[in-house]
Enzyme design. Structure first.
Site, PDB file in Angstrom:
ATOM      1  N   CYS A   1      -9.383  -1.415  -2.512  1.00 59.79           N
ATOM      2  CA  CYS A   1      -8.220  -1.668  -1.655  1.00 59.79           C
ATOM      3  C   CYS A   1      -6.920  -1.209  -2.314  1.00 59.79           C
ATOM      4  O   CYS A   1      -6.891  -0.864  -3.487  1.00 59.79           O
ATOM      5  CB  CYS A   1      -8.127  -3.153  -1.333  1.00 59.79           C
TER       6      CYS A   1
ATOM      7  N   HIS B   1      -3.293  -5.046   1.139  1.00 58.25           N
ATOM      8  CA  HIS B   1      -3.078  -6.497   1.057  1.00 58.25           C
ATOM      9  C   HIS B   1      -2.152  -6.860  -0.091  1.00 58.25           C
ATOM     10  O   HIS B   1      -1.809  -6.028  -0.928  1.00 58.25           O
ATOM     11  CB  HIS B   1      -4.425  -7.219   0.900  1.00 58.25           C
TER      12      HIS B   1
END
Length: 197
Positions: free
Chosen positions: A173, A157
């Site tokens: 992440c 992301h």
């Protein structure tokens, strides 16, 4: 003619003077205010980009019949290859704060979202009870684009907090600058093969 002998005591004395000379010189400045003293500047460290290591997709995949991503958590970089290697790109990333926060191995992109909302995991809330779900926007930790992996709660992301890129700063992440994740988002279809190492 007699030659002076270099005694052990003389050698030790000369070594001590050499070793402590900077301290002796600095001691002579103790009555000078710090603001007026010459600064001691540490040598500049190289930028993070110099730490990227070369990754070859052939070391990790049998073929390049799909768009391929390799996220290198050691050098904090994401490597992109188009089908058949027609295009290669390298992006600096943020990576998990510690190895136990992320998985490594093979996965794929299973879902994509423009303007993602964010919901903290139970372990994130346990670590920081002030966390709460966030809609899309400038405070959202997922930035402007999110590509969800087949592992639940693991995402590639963007981020609005550019200080995180190049650091161990995520909860599992892989984060990119918003501008770069927007570029990558367009290049990676659902089914893109991914490896985290």
């Amino acid at each position: 003619m007699t030659r002076p002998l270099l005694t052990r005591r003389a050698a030790l004395g000369a070594g001590a003077v050499t070793l402590f000379a900077p301290a002796i010189v600095r001691a002579g400045t103790q009555d000078i205010p710090m603001a007026e003293q010459q600064a001691i500047v540490a040598p500049q460290e190289r930028a993070n980009i110099s730490s990227f290591r070369e990754i070859d997709w052939r070391d990790h995949f049998d073929n390049l019949d799909k768009v391929t991503l390799i996220a290198d958590t050691v050098s904090k970089a994401l490597h992109y290859w188009a089908v058949d290697g027609a295009d290669y790109r390298l992006y600096p990333t943020s990576v998990p704060r510690s190895p136990e926060l992320t998985k490594t191995g093979y996965t794929e992109i299973v879902r994509k979202k423009v303007g993602p909302s964010w919901t903290p995991t139970a372990s994130m809330i346990e670590h920081d009870p002030s966390l709460h779900p966030m809609p899309p926007g400038p405070d959202n930790p997922l930035g402007t684009r999110a590509m969800y992996l087949s592992w639940p709660a693991y995402i590639i992301h963007g981020t609005h907090d550019t200080r995180k890129i190049g650091r161990k700063s995520s909860s599992g992440c892989i984060g990119l600058f918003n501008q770069q994740v927007e570029e990558l988002y367009e290049l990676c279809p659902i089914g893109t093969q991914v490896k985290l190492l």
